[in-house]
Design a protein around this motif. Structure first.
Motif, PDB file in Angstrom:
ATOM      1  N   TRP A  52       0.476   5.640   0.641  1.00 47.75           N
ATOM      2  CA  TRP A  52      -0.421   6.724   1.100  1.00 47.75           C
ATOM      3  C   TRP A  52       0.652   7.976   1.413  1.00 47.75           C
ATOM      4  O   TRP A  52       1.987   7.800   1.607  1.00 47.75           O
ATOM      5  CB  TRP A  52      -1.208   6.285   2.443  1.00 47.75           C
ATOM      6  CG  TRP A  52      -0.165   5.904   3.522  1.00 47.75           C
ATOM      7  CD1 TRP A  52       0.090   6.848   4.442  1.00 47.75           C
ATOM      8  CD2 TRP A  52       0.501   4.569   4.006  1.00 47.75           C
ATOM      9  NE1 TRP A  52       0.752   6.196   5.401  1.00 47.75           N
ATOM     10  CE2 TRP A  52       1.056   5.080   5.024  1.00 47.75           C
ATOM     11  CE3 TRP A  52       0.606   3.421   3.526  1.00 47.75           C
ATOM     12  CZ2 TRP A  52       1.880   3.941   5.892  1.00 47.75           C
ATOM     13  CZ3 TRP A  52       1.128   2.586   4.170  1.00 47.75           C
ATOM     14  CH2 TRP A  52       1.829   2.751   5.302  1.00 47.75           C
ATOM     15  N   TYR A  96       0.800  -1.113  -0.073  1.00 46.51           N
ATOM     16  CA  TYR A  96      -0.179  -0.059   0.060  1.00 46.51           C
ATOM     17  C   TYR A  96       0.829   1.267   0.024  1.00 46.51           C
ATOM     18  O   TYR A  96       1.899   1.434   0.598  1.00 46.51           O
ATOM     19  CB  TYR A  96      -0.880  -0.021   1.247  1.00 46.51           C
ATOM     20  CG  TYR A  96      -1.726  -1.126   1.307  1.00 46.51           C
ATOM     21  CD1 TYR A  96      -3.146  -0.988   0.446  1.00 46.51           C
ATOM     22  CD2 TYR A  96      -1.412  -2.330   2.038  1.00 46.51           C
ATOM     23  CE1 TYR A  96      -4.031  -2.212   0.757  1.00 46.51           C
ATOM     24  CE2 TYR A  96      -2.367  -3.521   1.964  1.00 46.51           C
ATOM     25  CZ  TYR A  96      -3.733  -3.349   1.309  1.00 46.51           C
ATOM     26  OH  TYR A  96      -4.518  -4.502   1.269  1.00 46.51           O
ATOM     27  N   GLU A 125      -3.445   3.574  -1.563  1.00 53.07           N
ATOM     28  CA  GLU A 125      -3.714   2.926  -2.809  1.00 53.07           C
ATOM     29  C   GLU A 125      -2.653   1.911  -2.925  1.00 53.07           C
ATOM     30  O   GLU A 125      -1.786   1.684  -2.258  1.00 53.07           O
ATOM     31  CB  GLU A 125      -3.431   3.874  -4.132  1.00 53.07           C
ATOM     32  CG  GLU A 125      -2.008   4.425  -4.158  1.00 53.07           C
ATOM     33  CD  GLU A 125      -2.099   5.182  -5.193  1.00 53.07           C
ATOM     34  OE1 GLU A 125      -1.354   4.954  -6.279  1.00 53.07           O
ATOM     35  OE2 GLU A 125      -2.222   6.588  -5.446  1.00 53.07           O
TER      36      GLU A 125
END
Length: 145
Positions: free
Chosen positions: A26, A24, A46
């Protein structure tokens, strides 16, 4: 026996994707980008595509200190041949342009141009001469810098 190799290859191919963890990405409040295996609490993240390109084979050429890949001997000979062909084409183009310019000078400076057609020599008309001048100028514009 072939079935064993096929099954082993299939398992090997699938195991790399099964072992790949989700990553991930961020950005925090200070604008710093973070990556992690767990998404942050209360913040939008994301997913990052972690598929990587296959590793280079050991025989692949390594980059030289100048930043250019070290070419194999056969690649060097191919490069040399291509450069020679390009040089020959450029020389041929220069000869062609020189001929066009000479022909244009003859057409512009000599109103009585003669041509040989079907074994007979005849004088071209003024309209033919002007058409040939225009055609030659167009060819020079297209092919000669």
């Amino acid at each position: 026996m072939r079935f064993m190799f096929l099954a082993g290859g299939l398992l090997l191919a699938l195991s790399s994707t099964a072992m790949a963890a989700q990553v991930y990405k961020w950005v925090d409040a200070q604008g710093v980008t973070h990556f992690g295996a767990q998404p942050p609490q209360g913040q939008q993240a994301e997913t990052v595509n972690t598929v990587t390109a296959p590793a280079r084979p050991a025989a692949a050429p390594q980059a030289s200190p100048q930043g250019e890949p070290a070419a194999a001997p056969d690649q060097r000979s191919i490069d040399r041949q291509v450069k020679q062909q390009v040089a020959e084409q450029e020389a041929e183009r220069k000869r062609y342009c020189e001929t066009l310019r000479t022909n244009l000078a003859q057409l512009q400076n000599n109103p009585r141009v003669r041509v040989e057609e079907n074994g007979e020599v005849r004088r071209i008309t003024e309209e033919e001469r002007q058409a040939r001048i225009t055609e030659t100028q167009e060819k020079i514009a297209e092919n000669c810098n």
